[in-house]
Design an enzyme around this catalytic site. Structure first.
Site, PDB file in Angstrom:
ATOM      1  N   ASP A 193     -28.953 -18.485 -17.338  1.00 59.97           N
ATOM      2  CA  ASP A 193     -30.083 -18.697 -17.041  1.00 59.97           C
ATOM      3  C   ASP A 193     -30.806 -18.096 -15.998  1.00 59.97           C
ATOM      4  O   ASP A 193     -30.312 -17.145 -15.332  1.00 59.97           O
ATOM      5  CB  ASP A 193     -30.563 -20.611 -16.856  1.00 59.97           C
ATOM      6  CG  ASP A 193     -29.776 -20.718 -15.407  1.00 59.97           C
ATOM      7  OD1 ASP A 193     -28.548 -20.619 -15.243  1.00 59.97           O
ATOM      8  OD2 ASP A 193     -30.307 -21.471 -14.612  1.00 59.97           O
ATOM      9  N   HIS A 202     -23.184 -16.253 -23.281  1.00 54.43           N
ATOM     10  CA  HIS A 202     -24.260 -17.087 -23.386  1.00 54.43           C
ATOM     11  C   HIS A 202     -24.898 -16.598 -22.214  1.00 54.43           C
ATOM     12  O   HIS A 202     -24.725 -17.374 -20.979  1.00 54.43           O
ATOM     13  CB  HIS A 202     -23.841 -18.745 -23.237  1.00 54.43           C
ATOM     14  CG  HIS A 202     -25.304 -19.438 -23.219  1.00 54.43           C
ATOM     15  ND1 HIS A 202     -25.883 -19.918 -24.161  1.00 54.43           N
ATOM     16  CD2 HIS A 202     -25.821 -20.061 -22.197  1.00 54.43           C
ATOM     17  CE1 HIS A 202     -27.035 -20.476 -24.173  1.00 54.43           C
ATOM     18  NE2 HIS A 202     -27.133 -20.796 -22.661  1.00 54.43           N
ATOM     19  N   ASP A 258     -16.741 -16.757 -29.210  1.00 50.98           N
ATOM     20  CA  ASP A 258     -17.632 -15.796 -28.558  1.00 50.98           C
ATOM     21  C   ASP A 258     -18.813 -15.500 -29.396  1.00 50.98           C
ATOM     22  O   ASP A 258     -19.439 -14.844 -30.286  1.00 50.98           O
ATOM     23  CB  ASP A 258     -16.775 -14.453 -28.901  1.00 50.98           C
ATOM     24  CG  ASP A 258     -17.643 -13.208 -28.063  1.00 50.98           C
ATOM     25  OD1 ASP A 258     -18.534 -13.504 -27.431  1.00 50.98           O
ATOM     26  OD2 ASP A 258     -17.390 -12.028 -28.591  1.00 50.98           O
ATOM     27  N   GLU A 301     -20.394 -19.388 -21.576  1.00 52.22           N
ATOM     28  CA  GLU A 301     -21.515 -19.035 -20.631  1.00 52.22           C
ATOM     29  C   GLU A 301     -20.930 -18.063 -19.644  1.00 52.22           C
ATOM     30  O   GLU A 301     -19.659 -18.213 -19.216  1.00 52.22           O
ATOM     31  CB  GLU A 301     -22.237 -19.977 -20.000  1.00 52.22           C
ATOM     32  CG  GLU A 301     -23.516 -19.958 -19.299  1.00 52.22           C
ATOM     33  CD  GLU A 301     -24.386 -21.008 -18.897  1.00 52.22           C
ATOM     34  OE1 GLU A 301     -25.391 -20.766 -18.350  1.00 52.22           O
ATOM     35  OE2 GLU A 301     -23.917 -22.066 -19.180  1.00 52.22           O
TER      36      GLU A 301
END
Length: 577
Positions: free
Chosen positions: A175, A501, A546, A555
């Site tokens: 993020d 991710h 994956d 992630e």
């Protein structure tokens, strides 16, 4: 959008590794160290051959043992070709299958450098330039010079809506937010590795904007995040905001294309103490460099004020759900919350004593000392305090100081002895990966790389090479000798992680992800199962996919990379002596 395919040479002849029954460390084996491969039960060969690049047989043999998986009952063969010590590129044959094997000096050096360089690729508030990042260049975003004080963080002199400046720092994970607890923990791991491996780390050329100055690149990169952390303290009361965040996670866009308002959110005891520990530790280490003298003086004062705030607020834990019932906007990003602070008090008091020599911090550290050693995690940092005391002992800086360091050393070695008990029956010849509890969110990090760091300490303390061999085996696990067959570090291996991710990798139009990042790894919790249909198995050690949507297994995160860097630079440093 045009896609750019990188690392084709890595993927080429071995791209069909999905079906590969020969599991090896795909990065490389050290000439003088252990070299083990694992043969899956789909391959029924009973004799194995290693050939050099010219096709000459250099080794032949049978499995040294077999091992049964506690999760799937698969019986695997363990093949040991450690007798081959000449650097080169080889091929291991098992029946009709074959697998590339690399033996080379400084086998982990390139991965260690890439894992540290990955922090530069996570920088906020500045352009990531082509001369430093190649095709991964991107424009500046999230300058964070106009951040709002959230209602949960309001104080009399900084009321709700106050505009503050809080630039610099690293994106935390996949993020775009920045979190004090995880940032502090990450830097703690990195700086401890630095102190013990200074000679090696000082020579790492990361090719970053600060590379021409008189400070090691490793420390300059960490300073970029420290400069953000120090802005997260309320100048009026010394408390520290828990995180700088948008109300909700952004979509999978490049950072320059997103626009949610960013806030500093609730002060917390853990944030204050992790901040205090990190700033105190940094002040001690960076004081050797004239460039950072002013920062070090400011850091000590900030650390002491944060600790004093925590003493007054020892149970002011981050409460996102409670905040969302009272304040607007609601915040739904990562929490990094826990309900105990004794471990943070121990680490913070330790670091403050070491930089100030004040007896009050010494006594606080003694009172919060843990009863046993645990591999440190962001939510249980007592291990960082333990490792710091051991570091100072190893560096000869505790003469005349009456602290129970010998007990802490014994506790750490005892933990590692327990790890060693799992080696003789391990399916992948590593202490990690043999128990259900080894696998969780981010299992590759503390449970594997973090465990490996502990094993290097045990080796340093006892000089018993079995611990060092086990640490290398944990690295081998991360580099492909595991149930999934993936090399879990982006940009490396013959079976690569291609879809982490991570918003930066997913949105940049480049097929290959940003290199040097450690994927989270197998996680039987599969908390993302509603959005992910590609898990191959529910078995603990195979529960990885994956898939860009798999935040539970795929992630990336700065603390996970810190463990990886710490493990690899310690191994490289030891083997370069």
């Amino acid at each position: 959008m045009k896609k750019i395919l990188l690392a084709a040479s890595m993927l080429g002849a071995y791209a069909s590794a999905d079906a590969q029954s020969i599991k090896v460390n795909q990065v490389g084996y050290y000439p003088s160290e252990i070299k083990v491969a694992v043969i899956e039960p789909t391959n029924t060969a009973k004799a194995f051959v290693l050939k050099d690049a010219k096709g000459k047989k250099v080794w032949a043999g049978k499995a040294v043992r077999t091992s049964v998986s506690p999760f799937t009952q698969k019986e695997r063969q363990i093949v040991d070709f450690s007798s081959v010590k000449t650097p080169g590129t080889y091929t291991l044959f098992a029946g009709k299958e074959q697998q590339k094997v690399i033996i080379k000096d400084k086998a982990f050096a390139d991965v260690a450098k890439a894992a540290m360089k990955a922090f530069y690729l996570q920088r906020t508030a500045m352009p990531i330039e082509e001369k430093y990042a190649g095709v991964y260049a991107r424009p500046a975003a999230h300058m964070d010079n106009k951040v709002l004080v959230h209602a949960s963080a309001a104080s009399p002199l900084r009321p709700e809506g106050t505009v503050i400046s809080s630039p610099y720092g690293w994106y935390d994970a996949g993020d775009f937010n920045k979190y004090i607890v995880n940032s502090g923990f990450t830097i703690g791991v990195l700086l401890q590795a630095y102190e013990l491996n200074k000679a090696y780390v000082d020579n790492m050329n990361l090719v970053i904007p600060e590379s021409e100055d008189a400070v090691p690149d490793y420390l300059d990169e960490i300073m970029y995040n420290l400069k953000w952390m120090i802005t997260m303290q309320d100048p009026y009361d010394g408390g520290v905001y828990h995180k700088l965040t948008t109300p909700n996670f952004e979509g999978f866009e490049m950072p320059a294309n997103v626009s949610q308002t960013r806030y500093v959110v609730q002060k917390s005891t853990q944030a204050a103490l992790d901040f205090a520990a990190t700033l105190a530790q940094a002040a001690r280490i960076y004081s050797a460099y004239s460039k950072y003298q002013s920062f070090c003086k400011e850091a000590v004062k900030a650390a002491e004020r944060a600790y004093a705030w925590a003493v007054k607020n020892p149970t002011f834990y981050y409460d996102q759900n409670g905040n969302n019932k009272k304040y607007s906007p609601k915040v739904n990003t990562g929490m990094y919350d826990d309900r105990a602070s004794a471990d943070e008090f121990f680490w913070a008091a330790t670091e403050l004593y070491l930089v100030t020599k004040q007896n009050s911090y010494f006594e606080q550290a003694k009172s919060f000392m843990p009863q046993s050693y645990r591999v440190p995690t962001w939510g249980e940092v007592s291990g960082l305090g333990v490792q710091e005391w051991i570091n100072q002992s190893l560096l000869g800086k505790l003469d005349g100081i009456d602290f129970p360091v010998e007990k802490m050393k014994a506790d750490l070695v005892s933990y590692c002895d327990d790890c060693m008990l799992r080696m003789p029956t391990s399916c992948f010849n590593a202490p990690h990966g043999n128990r259900e509890k080894d696998f969780c969110w981010g299992s590759n990090s503390e449970n594997c790389a973090g465990q490996g760091i502990a094993l290097t300490y045990a080796y340093t303390l006892t000089k018993d090479k079995k611990y060092f061999d086990a640490a290398i085996s944990d690295a081998d696990y991360l580099f492909g000798r595991n149930a999934t067959g993936y090399c879990f570090v982006t940009g490396f291996g013959t079976k690569q992680v291609m879809h982490p991710h991570q918003r930066l990798s997913a949105a940049d139009g480049i097929d290959a992800p940003l290199p040097g990042f450690l994927a989270g790894g197998p996680n039987p919790g599969q908390q993302d199962i509603a959005n992910v249909t590609s898990y191959p198995s529910k078995a603990a050690d195979e529960s990885y996919t994956d898939d860009v949507n798999s935040y539970a297994s795929n992630e990336i995160a700065i603390n996970w990379n810190a463990y990886l860097v710490g493990l690899l630079v310690t191994i490289e440093s030891e083997l370069s002596k």
